[in-house]
Design an enzyme around this catalytic site. Structure first.
Site, PDB file in Angstrom:
ATOM      1  N   LYS A   1     -21.261 -26.996  27.280  1.00 40.26           N
ATOM      2  CA  LYS A   1     -22.732 -26.719  27.707  1.00 40.26           C
ATOM      3  C   LYS A   1     -22.927 -25.403  27.999  1.00 40.26           C
ATOM      4  O   LYS A   1     -24.051 -24.923  28.324  1.00 40.26           O
ATOM      5  CB  LYS A   1     -23.111 -27.838  28.738  1.00 40.26           C
ATOM      6  CG  LYS A   1     -23.286 -29.391  28.162  1.00 40.26           C
ATOM      7  CD  LYS A   1     -23.462 -30.281  29.278  1.00 40.26           C
ATOM      8  CE  LYS A   1     -23.617 -31.763  28.755  1.00 40.26           C
ATOM      9  NZ  LYS A   1     -24.111 -32.722  29.584  1.00 40.26           N
TER      10      LYS A   1
ATOM     11  N   HIS B   1     -19.159 -31.554  11.688  1.00 43.13           N
ATOM     12  CA  HIS B   1     -19.800 -32.461  11.694  1.00 43.13           C
ATOM     13  C   HIS B   1     -21.277 -32.192  11.254  1.00 43.13           C
ATOM     14  O   HIS B   1     -21.702 -31.126  11.749  1.00 43.13           O
ATOM     15  CB  HIS B   1     -19.878 -33.309  13.199  1.00 43.13           C
ATOM     16  CG  HIS B   1     -18.673 -34.116  13.578  1.00 43.13           C
ATOM     17  ND1 HIS B   1     -18.520 -35.022  14.301  1.00 43.13           N
ATOM     18  CD2 HIS B   1     -17.291 -33.441  13.184  1.00 43.13           C
ATOM     19  CE1 HIS B   1     -17.285 -35.483  14.532  1.00 43.13           C
ATOM     20  NE2 HIS B   1     -16.544 -34.450  13.913  1.00 43.13           N
TER      21      HIS B   1
ATOM     22  N   THR C   1     -17.972 -31.317  16.804  1.00 43.69           N
ATOM     23  CA  THR C   1     -18.957 -32.322  16.762  1.00 43.69           C
ATOM     24  C   THR C   1     -20.367 -31.374  16.698  1.00 43.69           C
ATOM     25  O   THR C   1     -20.558 -30.208  16.793  1.00 43.69           O
ATOM     26  CB  THR C   1     -19.067 -33.130  17.660  1.00 43.69           C
ATOM     27  OG1 THR C   1     -19.254 -32.541  18.850  1.00 43.69           O
ATOM     28  CG2 THR C   1     -17.619 -34.006  17.795  1.00 43.69           C
TER      29      THR C   1
ATOM     30  N   TYR D   1      -9.025 -37.045  19.318  1.00 47.37           N
ATOM     31  CA  TYR D   1     -10.225 -36.512  19.881  1.00 47.37           C
ATOM     32  C   TYR D   1      -9.738 -36.127  21.169  1.00 47.37           C
ATOM     33  O   TYR D   1      -9.443 -36.750  22.117  1.00 47.37           O
ATOM     34  CB  TYR D   1     -10.981 -37.936  20.261  1.00 47.37           C
ATOM     35  CG  TYR D   1     -11.415 -38.626  18.731  1.00 47.37           C
ATOM     36  CD1 TYR D   1     -12.369 -37.866  18.013  1.00 47.37           C
ATOM     37  CD2 TYR D   1     -11.041 -39.949  18.535  1.00 47.37           C
ATOM     38  CE1 TYR D   1     -12.601 -38.597  16.808  1.00 47.37           C
ATOM     39  CE2 TYR D   1     -11.304 -40.458  17.387  1.00 47.37           C
ATOM     40  CZ  TYR D   1     -12.286 -39.717  16.699  1.00 47.37           C
ATOM     41  OH  TYR D   1     -12.781 -40.280  15.015  1.00 47.37           O
TER      42      TYR D   1
ATOM     43  N   PRO E   1     -21.132 -49.829  15.497  1.00 43.68           N
ATOM     44  CA  PRO E   1     -21.488 -50.552  16.853  1.00 43.68           C
ATOM     45  C   PRO E   1     -22.819 -51.110  16.914  1.00 43.68           C
ATOM     46  O   PRO E   1     -22.982 -52.054  17.537  1.00 43.68           O
ATOM     47  CB  PRO E   1     -21.575 -49.242  17.858  1.00 43.68           C
ATOM     48  CG  PRO E   1     -20.435 -48.469  17.363  1.00 43.68           C
ATOM     49  CD  PRO E   1     -20.464 -48.479  15.737  1.00 43.68           C
ATOM     50  N   ASP E   2     -23.642 -50.702  15.930  1.00 43.22           N
ATOM     51  CA  ASP E   2     -24.809 -51.136  15.760  1.00 43.22           C
ATOM     52  C   ASP E   2     -24.811 -52.900  15.042  1.00 43.22           C
ATOM     53  O   ASP E   2     -25.823 -53.566  15.465  1.00 43.22           O
ATOM     54  CB  ASP E   2     -26.029 -50.556  14.626  1.00 43.22           C
ATOM     55  CG  ASP E   2     -26.531 -49.141  15.608  1.00 43.22           C
ATOM     56  OD1 ASP E   2     -25.973 -48.835  16.479  1.00 43.22           O
ATOM     57  OD2 ASP E   2     -26.947 -48.501  14.446  1.00 43.22           O
TER      58      ASP E   2
ATOM     59  N   GLU F   1     -10.061 -32.679  17.551  1.00 40.94           N
ATOM     60  CA  GLU F   1     -11.563 -32.626  17.268  1.00 40.94           C
ATOM     61  C   GLU F   1     -12.107 -32.280  18.651  1.00 40.94           C
ATOM     62  O   GLU F   1     -11.442 -32.444  19.931  1.00 40.94           O
ATOM     63  CB  GLU F   1     -12.058 -34.009  17.314  1.00 40.94           C
ATOM     64  CG  GLU F   1     -13.464 -34.171  17.178  1.00 40.94           C
ATOM     65  CD  GLU F   1     -14.106 -35.486  17.024  1.00 40.94           C
ATOM     66  OE1 GLU F   1     -14.207 -35.873  15.838  1.00 40.94           O
ATOM     67  OE2 GLU F   1     -14.990 -35.839  17.815  1.00 40.94           O
ATOM     68  N   TYR F   2     -13.116 -31.289  18.579  1.00 43.45           N
ATOM     69  CA  TYR F   2     -13.617 -30.742  19.807  1.00 43.45           C
ATOM     70  C   TYR F   2     -15.149 -30.938  19.955  1.00 43.45           C
ATOM     71  O   TYR F   2     -15.687 -31.211  18.658  1.00 43.45           O
ATOM     72  CB  TYR F   2     -13.171 -29.103  19.902  1.00 43.45           C
ATOM     73  CG  TYR F   2     -11.745 -28.744  19.945  1.00 43.45           C
ATOM     74  CD1 TYR F   2     -11.149 -28.725  21.010  1.00 43.45           C
ATOM     75  CD2 TYR F   2     -11.367 -28.448  18.600  1.00 43.45           C
ATOM     76  CE1 TYR F   2      -9.750 -28.394  20.815  1.00 43.45           C
ATOM     77  CE2 TYR F   2      -9.961 -27.993  18.562  1.00 43.45           C
ATOM     78  CZ  TYR F   2      -9.160 -28.050  19.523  1.00 43.45           C
ATOM     79  OH  TYR F   2      -7.800 -27.775  19.809  1.00 43.45           O
ATOM     80  N   PHE F   3     -15.829 -30.592  21.031  1.00 46.31           N
ATOM     81  CA  PHE F   3     -17.300 -30.633  21.038  1.00 46.31           C
ATOM     82  C   PHE F   3     -17.833 -29.404  21.575  1.00 46.31           C
ATOM     83  O   PHE F   3     -17.048 -28.817  22.494  1.00 46.31           O
ATOM     84  CB  PHE F   3     -17.658 -31.906  21.886  1.00 46.31           C
ATOM     85  CG  PHE F   3     -17.385 -31.933  23.366  1.00 46.31           C
ATOM     86  CD1 PHE F   3     -18.161 -31.112  24.128  1.00 46.31           C
ATOM     87  CD2 PHE F   3     -16.176 -32.457  23.708  1.00 46.31           C
ATOM     88  CE1 PHE F   3     -18.023 -31.330  25.526  1.00 46.31           C
ATOM     89  CE2 PHE F   3     -16.099 -32.733  25.023  1.00 46.31           C
ATOM     90  CZ  PHE F   3     -16.755 -32.039  26.079  1.00 46.31           C
TER      91      PHE F   3
END
Length: 593
Positions: free
Chosen positions: A26, A81, A52, A284, A158-159, A21-23
């Site tokens: 910026k 995603h 992502t 990840y 998490p919520d 996985e990558y994001f």
């Protein structure tokens, strides 16, 4: 191809599946660096990679662009995603229509995090409230085209976690919600990160107990940085076993030691997961390669010395190009340029290059002459040297052939390819004599297909190649070469000037297979050819590189530019094949010229 189909196929063969996985970075430089990193990592054969979607759709356009380039340029099966945050249905459909048009079939459907600066998720007007809504929409509007993945939370979302963890009721409700997502059309689950493997294994068992039968892929995040690890586990409310914190505490200021421990921990976690019969791993990467690859090496899933090539070139994962199995050899060192120029093709020859004139190549654009910014400095350093004579130009070409330079304006690849080293000294000699080579391959007569230098297609077969050279030379050199070729009937050539003046000893429809492979229970595969129609298309790009790729490295008034422009105007581009791949010597024709 759908990721679920790849996983099922791997299961049938007893193979372990791994993915990255990558994001979206910026900065522009960060994006180009990421693609270089992806290229290196994808060479190890992940079954898919995902990218992502920024919080609140903050990277929507960039994510779409990266996904398209991953599928078509990096040539890896891509999963994008897609979140509901700040995404009305028309934006969601735009994203889905865009990736569908680019041959991408995989989506990870998520609710998404709250927009930046907000504490809670808020349903946008005209949008969806949760991932379940998104899954239902994708299935209702796009049918079975997309493979849909959803997130699973071994410790509950998490919520739902308060204090030390989710209550049993909250955990059970989250599992029931996960089943609703699967029942609505999701065919794969990838989990949130975790560091207690027993929690993950219990989660898988609990899913099976309530009737979730699809593959559940564990999400593994290597620890690369102590503070980053605390920040991520805090944000995700992930439990960290006491022994892990005890191991990290004494070394937390030593980043190398933290990374080494992260690799060790990740390896042990994966070993335990694999020992329980789960043969899928999703890493990840946080856009870093060393830790992820080190874990896979420790597991025996990748080997730097045994990178397998299904074909001599990397086929895009685009669903529309599944029939592509042959290419002109001219773009061998510029595969991304070739893909860019054929993106609009709606059909691909199968088995033989019989209709090269039917599709139209895309026009040249600045893209064909752009190099990733991360490599600009090296190209400038190696090629923007003072050029006072043709001898100085020959020196650059000779040094790239001898491995003394790592870059070339005519190549998107780094350094010499393994097979080039078989003939590097002979290449260096003919470059010294004024034949400026930009592409080559040695003759190969029945090498095993898993050969580390010339092999492709996997083990069990044999590969063959005709010796091939492509170069620029002066008209005088070309005339001498043509004269020599007239006495060597196994040699076929095509030559063309920038303005289109041609010389050749083959017909206009002469398509010449120069690489082929023989494998058990398969037809003969011939993945590279030399053909006149494509050569004429390629020559424009090859000549343009003299100015846009090399001369542009110099100031406008530099005399080196004028020398390069003169070579561009006066030289010919030549493609030469020695068709005697058993006893031939392609370099014999250059003697005494």
């Amino acid at each position: 191809m759908k990721v679920i189909e790849k996983i099922r196929a791997a299961e049938a063969e007893g193979k372990t599946v791994f993915s990255f996985e990558y994001f979206p970075p910026k900065t522009e430089d960060g994006v180009e660096n990421l693609f270089e990193r992806m290229d290196r990592m994808v060479a190890h054969g992940p079954h898919f990679c995902d990218i992502t979607w920024g919080a609140g759709g903050s990277t929507a356009d960039l994510t779409l662009d990266i996904a398209k380039r991953m599928q078509n340029m990096v040539c890896v099966e891509t999963m994008m995603h897609l979140t509901c945050t700040n995404m009305p249905v028309e934006k969601i459909d735009h994203a889905l229509d865009t990736i569908k048009a680019n041959g991408i079939q995989n989506v990870l459907a998520l609710r998404g995090d709250p927009p930046h600066g907000q504490d809670k998720f808020v349903q946008v007007e005209g949008g969806f409230a949760c991932a379940l809504d998104l899954v239902q929409h994708i299935r209702s509007k796009y049918g079975d085209y997309f493979g849909i993945t959803v997130a699973g939370y071994p410790e509950a979302h998490p919520d739902m976690i308060e204090g030390e963890g989710a209550t049993l009721e909250a955990y059970s409700n989250d599992l029931a919600y996960l089943k609703r997502k699967v029942d609505a059309g999701a065919d794969l689950i990838i989990t949130q990160l975790f560091y207690d493997t027993d929690i993950f294994l219990k989660f898988v068992n609990d899913c099976r107990q309530i009737g979730i039968t699809c593959p559940i892929v564990p999400g593994i995040m290597p620890i690369n940085n102590y503070k980053g690890f605390l920040r991520m586990t805090g944000f995700c409310k992930t439990k960290v076993p006491a022994d892990i914190m005890a191991a990290l505490e004494p070394i937390k200021e030593n980043e190398d030691a933290v990374k080494a421990y992260g690799v060790h921990l990740g390896t042990e976690m994966c070993k335990k997961i694999l020992s329980h019969g789960i043969k899928t791993l999703h890493l990840y990467t946080l856009n870093m390669e060393k830790s992820a690859l080190a874990i896979l090496k420790n597991l025996g899933l990748v080997d730097e010395t045994k990178i397998s090539r299904p074909l001599p070139w990397r086929r895009p994962a685009n669903v529309f190009r599944v029939k592509e199995d042959v290419r002109p050899i001219f773009w061998a060192n510029r595969p991304k340029s070739y893909i860019a120029r054929t993106l609009g093709w709606d059909q691909y020859p199968r088995g033989r290059w019989g209709d090269s004139c039917n599709p139209s190549y895309g026009a040249l654009s600045d893209h064909q002459f752009m190099r990733p910014r991360a490599r600009d400095k090296k190209l400038q350093e190696e090629w923007a040297v003072p050029l006072k004579s043709i001898e100085d130009i020959r020196d650059r070409f000779m040094n790239i052939c001898l491995g003394k330079l790592k870059t070339s304006p005519w190549s998107e690849l780094d350094g010499l390819q393994p097979e080039t080293k078989i003939i590097d000294e002979k290449l260096g000699q003919i470059n010294l004599n004024g034949f400026l080579t930009i592409n080559s391959q040695p003759a190969v007569n029945g090498e095993k297909s898993d050969s580390p230098t010339v092999g492709w297609g996997g083990p069990g077969g044999y590969v063959y190649q005709k010796a091939y050279l492509e170069f620029f030379c002066s008209r005088d050199k070309l005339d001498s070469l043509v004269s020599k070729c007239s006495a060597l009937p196994a040699h076929t050539f095509m030559a063309v000037s920038k303005e289109g003046q041609c010389m050749t000893n083959v017909g206009p429809d002469a398509v010449n297979a120069v690489t082929w492979g023989v494998f058990p229970a398969k037809e003969i595969i011939q993945p590279t050819v030399v053909d006149p129609a494509s050569f004429v298309v390629w020559k424009d790009e090859a000549f343009e590189i003299w100015t846009k790729g090399w001369a542009n490295l110099y100031p406008e008034d530099d005399p080196s530019r004028k020398l390069l422009e003169e070579v561009q105007r006066s030289y010919f581009l030549v493609s030469l094949v020695d068709n005697d791949y058993i006893n031939g010597d392609i370099f014999a024709v250059f003697k005494d010229i």
